[in-house]
Enzyme design. Structure first.
Site, PDB file in Angstrom:
ATOM      1  N   TYR A 111      58.634 122.643   1.778  1.00  0.00           N
ATOM      2  CA  TYR A 111      59.493 122.531   2.959  1.00  0.00           C
ATOM      3  C   TYR A 111      58.935 121.432   3.857  1.00  0.00           C
ATOM      4  O   TYR A 111      57.727 121.381   4.123  1.00  0.00           O
ATOM      5  CB  TYR A 111      59.522 123.857   3.715  1.00  0.00           C
ATOM      6  CG  TYR A 111      60.238 123.787   5.043  1.00  0.00           C
ATOM      7  CD1 TYR A 111      61.618 123.939   5.115  1.00  0.00           C
ATOM      8  CD2 TYR A 111      59.527 123.563   6.224  1.00  0.00           C
ATOM      9  CE1 TYR A 111      62.269 123.871   6.338  1.00  0.00           C
ATOM     10  CE2 TYR A 111      60.180 123.499   7.444  1.00  0.00           C
ATOM     11  CZ  TYR A 111      61.552 123.649   7.497  1.00  0.00           C
ATOM     12  OH  TYR A 111      62.187 123.572   8.711  1.00  0.00           O
ATOM     13  N   HIS A 112      59.809 120.569   4.366  1.00  0.00           N
ATOM     14  CA  HIS A 112      59.391 119.389   5.135  1.00  0.00           C
ATOM     15  C   HIS A 112      59.437 119.682   6.629  1.00  0.00           C
ATOM     16  O   HIS A 112      60.501 119.851   7.215  1.00  0.00           O
ATOM     17  CB  HIS A 112      60.318 118.217   4.818  1.00  0.00           C
ATOM     18  CG  HIS A 112      59.733 116.876   5.108  1.00  0.00           C
ATOM     19  ND1 HIS A 112      59.204 116.533   6.331  1.00  0.00           N
ATOM     20  CD2 HIS A 112      59.595 115.769   4.319  1.00  0.00           C
ATOM     21  CE1 HIS A 112      58.782 115.283   6.282  1.00  0.00           C
ATOM     22  NE2 HIS A 112      58.994 114.800   5.074  1.00  0.00           N
ATOM     23  N   GLY A 113      58.262 119.767   7.266  1.00  0.00           N
ATOM     24  CA  GLY A 113      58.206 119.890   8.714  1.00  0.00           C
ATOM     25  C   GLY A 113      58.571 118.585   9.390  1.00  0.00           C
ATOM     26  O   GLY A 113      58.763 117.552   8.727  1.00  0.00           O
TER      27      GLY A 113
END
Length: 310
Positions: A111-113
Protein backbone atom coordinates in the site's frame (compact mmCIF):
# COMPACT_ATOMS: atom_id res chain seq x y z
CA UNK A 1 7.64 75.58 19.31
CA UNK A 2 9.26 75.60 15.90
CA UNK A 3 8.70 72.93 13.31
CA UNK A 4 12.29 71.66 13.77
CA UNK A 5 11.83 71.30 17.53
CA UNK A 6 8.48 69.55 17.09
CA UNK A 7 10.00 67.09 14.61
CA UNK A 8 12.93 66.35 16.93
CA UNK A 9 10.58 65.78 19.84
CA UNK A 10 8.42 63.44 17.77
CA UNK A 11 11.43 61.39 16.60
CA UNK A 12 12.73 61.15 20.13
CA UNK A 13 9.35 59.94 21.32
CA UNK A 14 9.14 57.32 18.55
CA UNK A 15 12.62 56.03 19.38
CA UNK A 16 11.65 55.77 23.02
CA UNK A 17 8.42 54.03 22.07
CA UNK A 18 10.30 51.51 19.84
CA UNK A 19 12.78 50.69 22.58
CA UNK A 20 10.02 50.24 25.11
CA UNK A 21 8.05 48.09 22.68
CA UNK A 22 11.04 45.89 21.85
CA UNK A 23 11.85 45.51 25.54
CA UNK A 24 8.27 44.51 26.26
CA UNK A 25 8.24 42.09 23.32
CA UNK A 26 11.44 40.42 24.49
CA UNK A 27 10.05 40.23 28.01
CA UNK A 28 7.05 38.33 26.63
CA UNK A 29 9.02 36.09 24.25
CA UNK A 30 11.95 35.09 26.49
CA UNK A 31 9.89 32.73 28.68
CA UNK A 32 8.51 31.06 25.54
CA UNK A 33 12.01 30.60 24.13
CA UNK A 34 13.33 29.23 27.40
CA UNK A 35 10.31 26.97 27.92
CA UNK A 36 9.99 25.46 24.43
CA UNK A 37 12.91 26.25 22.15
CA UNK A 38 15.83 25.34 24.40
CA UNK A 39 14.37 21.97 25.44
CA UNK A 40 13.77 21.34 21.74
CA UNK A 41 17.45 21.88 21.03
CA UNK A 42 18.35 19.52 23.87
CA UNK A 43 15.97 16.90 22.50
CA UNK A 44 17.45 17.31 19.00
CA UNK A 45 20.95 16.96 20.42
CA UNK A 46 19.92 13.77 22.24
CA UNK A 47 18.46 12.34 19.04
CA UNK A 48 21.62 13.18 17.09
CA UNK A 49 23.71 11.59 19.84
CA UNK A 50 21.60 8.45 19.70
CA UNK A 51 21.91 8.41 15.91
CA UNK A 52 25.68 8.72 16.10
CA UNK A 53 25.98 5.92 18.65
CA UNK A 54 23.71 3.70 16.56
CA UNK A 55 25.97 4.15 13.54
CA UNK A 56 29.08 3.55 15.65
CA UNK A 57 27.52 0.35 17.00
CA UNK A 58 27.41 -1.02 13.43
CA UNK A 59 30.90 0.15 12.49
CA UNK A 60 32.14 -3.42 11.97
CA UNK A 61 29.52 -4.23 9.34
CA UNK A 62 30.06 -0.87 7.64
CA UNK A 63 33.83 -1.38 7.44
CA UNK A 64 33.33 -4.83 5.89
CA UNK A 65 30.92 -3.34 3.36
CA UNK A 66 33.36 -0.57 2.38
CA UNK A 67 36.17 -3.10 2.05
CA UNK A 68 34.03 -5.17 -0.30
CA UNK A 69 32.58 -2.40 -2.47
CA UNK A 70 32.50 1.40 -2.21
CA UNK A 71 28.84 1.73 -3.24
CA UNK A 72 27.90 -1.16 -0.97
CA UNK A 73 29.52 0.64 1.94
CA UNK A 74 27.80 3.91 1.06
CA UNK A 75 24.40 2.20 0.84
CA UNK A 76 24.81 0.41 4.15
CA UNK A 77 25.96 3.63 5.82
CA UNK A 78 22.88 5.45 4.53
CA UNK A 79 20.77 2.42 5.43
CA UNK A 80 22.05 2.54 9.01
CA UNK A 81 21.15 6.24 9.22
CA UNK A 82 17.66 5.55 7.82
CA UNK A 83 17.13 2.65 10.21
CA UNK A 84 18.22 4.72 13.20
CA UNK A 85 15.90 7.54 12.12
CA UNK A 86 13.03 5.07 11.75
CA UNK A 87 13.60 3.54 15.17
CA UNK A 88 14.05 6.88 16.94
CA UNK A 89 11.36 8.96 15.23
CA UNK A 90 8.68 6.33 14.61
CA UNK A 91 9.52 3.50 17.02
CA UNK A 92 9.55 1.51 13.79
CA UNK A 93 9.07 -2.26 13.73
CA UNK A 94 8.84 -4.93 11.03
CA UNK A 95 6.77 -8.07 11.42
CA UNK A 96 7.13 -11.04 9.09
CA UNK A 97 10.50 -10.16 7.59
CA UNK A 98 11.21 -13.92 7.49
CA UNK A 99 8.63 -14.08 4.69
CA UNK A 100 11.21 -12.36 2.48
CA UNK A 101 13.54 -15.08 1.18
CA UNK A 102 17.23 -14.97 1.99
CA UNK A 103 17.96 -16.11 -1.56
CA UNK A 104 15.95 -16.16 -4.74
CA UNK A 105 13.45 -13.75 -6.26
CA UNK A 106 10.23 -12.40 -4.79
CA UNK A 107 7.79 -9.59 -5.55
CA UNK A 108 6.73 -7.26 -2.71
CA UNK A 109 3.35 -5.56 -3.23
CA UNK A 110 2.52 -2.72 -0.85
CA UNK A 111 0.00 0.00 0.00
CA UNK A 112 1.41 3.40 -1.03
CA UNK A 113 1.43 6.07 1.68
CA UNK A 114 1.61 9.78 0.83
CA UNK A 115 5.40 9.51 1.12
CA UNK A 116 6.35 5.80 1.25
CA UNK A 117 8.99 6.10 3.96
CA UNK A 118 7.82 2.72 5.24
CA UNK A 119 9.00 1.02 2.08
CA UNK A 120 12.36 2.77 2.37
CA UNK A 121 12.57 1.39 5.90
CA UNK A 122 11.78 -2.13 4.68
CA UNK A 123 14.43 -1.83 1.98
CA UNK A 124 16.86 -0.77 4.70
CA UNK A 125 15.86 -3.65 6.99
CA UNK A 126 16.33 -6.21 4.21
CA UNK A 127 19.70 -4.70 3.29
CA UNK A 128 21.01 -4.69 6.86
CA UNK A 129 19.50 -7.99 8.06
CA UNK A 130 19.64 -10.14 4.94
CA UNK A 131 22.32 -8.37 2.92
CA UNK A 132 19.96 -8.14 -0.06
CA UNK A 133 18.98 -5.23 -2.27
CA UNK A 134 15.34 -4.58 -3.11
CA UNK A 135 14.82 -3.19 -6.60
CA UNK A 136 12.02 -0.64 -6.82
CA UNK A 137 9.59 0.55 -9.46
CA UNK A 138 9.26 4.34 -9.33
CA UNK A 139 6.96 6.77 -11.10
CA UNK A 140 8.43 8.42 -14.18
CA UNK A 141 8.30 11.92 -12.66
CA UNK A 142 11.01 10.90 -10.16
CA UNK A 143 13.54 10.62 -12.97
CA UNK A 144 12.95 14.21 -14.01
CA UNK A 145 13.85 15.67 -10.60
CA UNK A 146 17.25 17.40 -10.86
CA UNK A 147 19.97 15.68 -8.84
CA UNK A 148 18.06 12.39 -8.35
CA UNK A 149 19.73 10.40 -11.13
CA UNK A 150 22.58 8.97 -9.05
CA UNK A 151 20.19 8.19 -6.20
CA UNK A 152 17.89 6.29 -8.56
CA UNK A 153 20.77 4.30 -10.04
CA UNK A 154 22.45 3.35 -6.76
CA UNK A 155 19.16 2.49 -5.04
CA UNK A 156 18.08 0.40 -8.05
CA UNK A 157 14.93 2.36 -8.88
CA UNK A 158 13.56 2.04 -12.42
CA UNK A 159 10.32 3.06 -14.21
CA UNK A 160 9.45 -0.62 -14.62
CA UNK A 161 7.82 -2.10 -17.69
CA UNK A 162 6.47 -5.64 -17.51
CA UNK A 163 9.45 -6.99 -19.44
CA UNK A 164 12.05 -5.13 -17.33
CA UNK A 165 10.40 -6.28 -14.09
CA UNK A 166 10.44 -9.88 -15.30
CA UNK A 167 14.14 -9.56 -16.11
CA UNK A 168 14.88 -8.20 -12.60
CA UNK A 169 13.10 -11.16 -11.00
CA UNK A 170 14.55 -13.79 -13.32
CA UNK A 171 18.00 -12.56 -12.29
CA UNK A 172 17.14 -13.66 -8.74
CA UNK A 173 16.37 -10.24 -7.26
CA UNK A 174 13.73 -8.82 -4.95
CA UNK A 175 11.38 -6.25 -6.47
CA UNK A 176 8.89 -3.85 -4.86
CA UNK A 177 5.80 -2.52 -6.64
CA UNK A 178 2.83 -0.46 -5.45
CA UNK A 179 -0.07 -1.02 -7.88
CA UNK A 180 -1.81 2.10 -6.52
CA UNK A 181 1.24 4.26 -7.18
CA UNK A 182 0.98 8.04 -7.07
CA UNK A 183 -2.82 7.99 -7.36
CA UNK A 184 -3.11 5.98 -4.16
CA UNK A 185 -0.46 8.11 -2.46
CA UNK A 186 -2.23 11.40 -3.15
CA UNK A 187 -5.91 10.50 -3.24
CA UNK A 188 -6.46 7.64 -0.83
CA UNK A 189 -7.74 8.68 2.59
CA UNK A 190 -7.76 7.92 6.31
CA UNK A 191 -9.85 4.80 5.62
CA UNK A 192 -6.87 3.31 3.76
CA UNK A 193 -8.79 2.62 0.57
CA UNK A 194 -6.79 0.78 -2.09
CA UNK A 195 -6.82 2.52 -5.48
CA UNK A 196 -5.44 -0.12 -7.83
CA UNK A 197 -7.94 0.56 -10.64
CA UNK A 198 -7.97 -3.10 -11.76
CA UNK A 199 -4.24 -3.09 -12.46
CA UNK A 200 -2.95 -6.59 -13.21
CA UNK A 201 0.52 -5.85 -14.59
CA UNK A 202 2.22 -6.94 -11.37
CA UNK A 203 0.30 -10.25 -11.48
CA UNK A 204 1.46 -10.87 -15.04
CA UNK A 205 5.02 -10.19 -13.92
CA UNK A 206 4.76 -12.68 -11.04
CA UNK A 207 3.20 -15.35 -13.25
CA UNK A 208 5.70 -15.04 -16.07
CA UNK A 209 8.67 -14.90 -13.69
CA UNK A 210 7.07 -17.62 -11.50
CA UNK A 211 7.88 -15.87 -8.20
CA UNK A 212 5.99 -15.53 -4.91
CA UNK A 213 4.17 -12.31 -4.06
CA UNK A 214 4.61 -10.89 -0.55
CA UNK A 215 1.82 -8.48 0.52
CA UNK A 216 2.87 -5.57 2.71
CA UNK A 217 1.12 -2.89 4.76
CA UNK A 218 2.38 -0.36 7.31
CA UNK A 219 0.17 0.63 10.22
CA UNK A 220 -0.36 4.41 10.55
CA UNK A 221 1.59 5.26 7.38
CA UNK A 222 -1.19 7.68 6.41
CA UNK A 223 -0.84 9.45 9.76
CA UNK A 224 2.87 10.12 9.24
CA UNK A 225 2.15 12.25 6.15
CA UNK A 226 -1.19 13.49 4.91
CA UNK A 227 -2.86 15.36 2.08
CA UNK A 228 -5.74 17.78 2.85
CA UNK A 229 -9.21 16.52 2.02
CA UNK A 230 -10.13 19.71 0.13
CA UNK A 231 -7.02 19.35 -2.05
CA UNK A 232 -7.87 15.74 -2.90
CA UNK A 233 -11.31 16.84 -4.05
CA UNK A 234 -10.04 19.79 -6.12
CA UNK A 235 -6.96 18.25 -7.71
CA UNK A 236 -8.13 14.74 -8.58
CA UNK A 237 -9.48 15.67 -11.99
CA UNK A 238 -6.36 17.73 -12.75
CA UNK A 239 -4.15 14.74 -11.92
CA UNK A 240 -6.18 12.34 -14.06
CA UNK A 241 -5.81 14.66 -17.05
CA UNK A 242 -2.15 15.62 -16.64
CA UNK A 243 -0.57 12.93 -14.38
CA UNK A 244 1.23 15.76 -12.59
CA UNK A 245 1.55 14.95 -8.85
CA UNK A 246 0.67 18.43 -7.58
CA UNK A 247 -0.65 18.22 -4.03
CA UNK A 248 0.05 19.98 -0.71
CA UNK A 249 1.51 17.57 1.84
CA UNK A 250 1.92 18.03 5.57
CA UNK A 251 3.15 15.89 8.41
CA UNK A 252 6.28 13.93 9.28
CA UNK A 253 4.59 13.32 12.60
CA UNK A 254 6.47 10.96 14.96
CA UNK A 255 3.64 8.42 14.91
CA UNK A 256 4.11 4.71 15.60
CA UNK A 257 4.85 2.81 12.37
CA UNK A 258 4.73 -0.96 12.11
CA UNK A 259 5.16 -2.82 8.84
CA UNK A 260 3.48 -6.21 8.42
CA UNK A 261 4.72 -8.57 5.68
CA UNK A 262 2.14 -11.23 4.90
CA UNK A 263 2.51 -14.85 3.88
CA UNK A 264 3.80 -15.38 0.32
CA UNK A 265 1.20 -15.89 -2.39
CA UNK A 266 2.31 -18.28 -5.12
CA UNK A 267 0.99 -17.90 -8.67
CA UNK A 268 -0.72 -20.86 -10.25
CA UNK A 269 -1.18 -21.77 -13.91
CA UNK A 270 -4.79 -22.55 -12.99
CA UNK A 271 -5.62 -18.88 -12.32
CA UNK A 272 -5.66 -15.85 -14.59
CA UNK A 273 -3.69 -12.67 -14.00
CA UNK A 274 -6.94 -10.96 -12.96
CA UNK A 275 -7.65 -13.67 -10.38
CA UNK A 276 -4.13 -13.48 -8.95
CA UNK A 277 -4.31 -9.66 -8.75
CA UNK A 278 -7.66 -9.91 -6.94
CA UNK A 279 -6.21 -12.45 -4.49
CA UNK A 280 -3.25 -10.18 -3.71
CA UNK A 281 -5.50 -7.15 -3.30
CA UNK A 282 -7.70 -9.10 -0.89
CA UNK A 283 -4.58 -10.09 1.07
CA UNK A 284 -3.42 -6.46 1.43
CA UNK A 285 -6.95 -5.41 2.43
CA UNK A 286 -6.93 -8.20 5.02
CA UNK A 287 -3.67 -6.86 6.48
CA UNK A 288 -5.28 -3.42 6.71
CA UNK A 289 -8.45 -4.78 8.34
CA UNK A 290 -6.50 -6.79 10.96
CA UNK A 291 -3.91 -4.16 11.86
CA UNK A 292 -5.20 -0.66 11.12
CA UNK A 293 -7.88 1.19 13.07
CA UNK A 294 -9.92 3.23 10.61
CA UNK A 295 -10.41 6.03 10.11
CA UNK A 296 -6.81 6.77 10.95
CA UNK A 297 -6.12 9.25 13.73
CA UNK A 298 -2.89 11.23 14.14
CA UNK A 299 -3.48 11.59 17.89
CA UNK A 300 -4.10 7.87 18.34
CA UNK A 301 -1.05 7.03 16.24
CA UNK A 302 1.06 9.33 18.41
CA UNK A 303 -0.28 7.76 21.61
CA UNK A 304 0.63 4.31 20.29
CA UNK A 305 4.25 5.30 20.88
CA UNK A 306 3.40 4.93 24.59
CA UNK A 307 3.21 1.25 25.72
CA UNK A 308 0.11 1.95 27.84
CA UNK A 309 -1.93 2.85 24.72
CA UNK A 310 -0.87 -0.06 22.49
Amino acid sequence: MSLMEATSSALLYLKTLDIDYISWLLWVVYPILITFLLPGFILLFLYLTSLGLFIYKHRGKLKAAYDHNLWEGALKTLGTVWWAQARIWHGYEVEGIDNIPTTGPALIIYYHGVIPVDFYYVVTAVLLEKGRHVHMVGDKFLFHIPGFQTLMEVCRVAPGTISSCIDVLKNGNLLGISPGGVREALFSNENYTLMWNNRVGFAKVAMQANVPIIPMFTVNIREAFRTPGWARAWLREFYEKTRLPIMPIYGFFPVKLRTVLGEPIYPSHLMSAEELAAKVQASVEDLIAKNQKVPGSILRALLERVPFFK
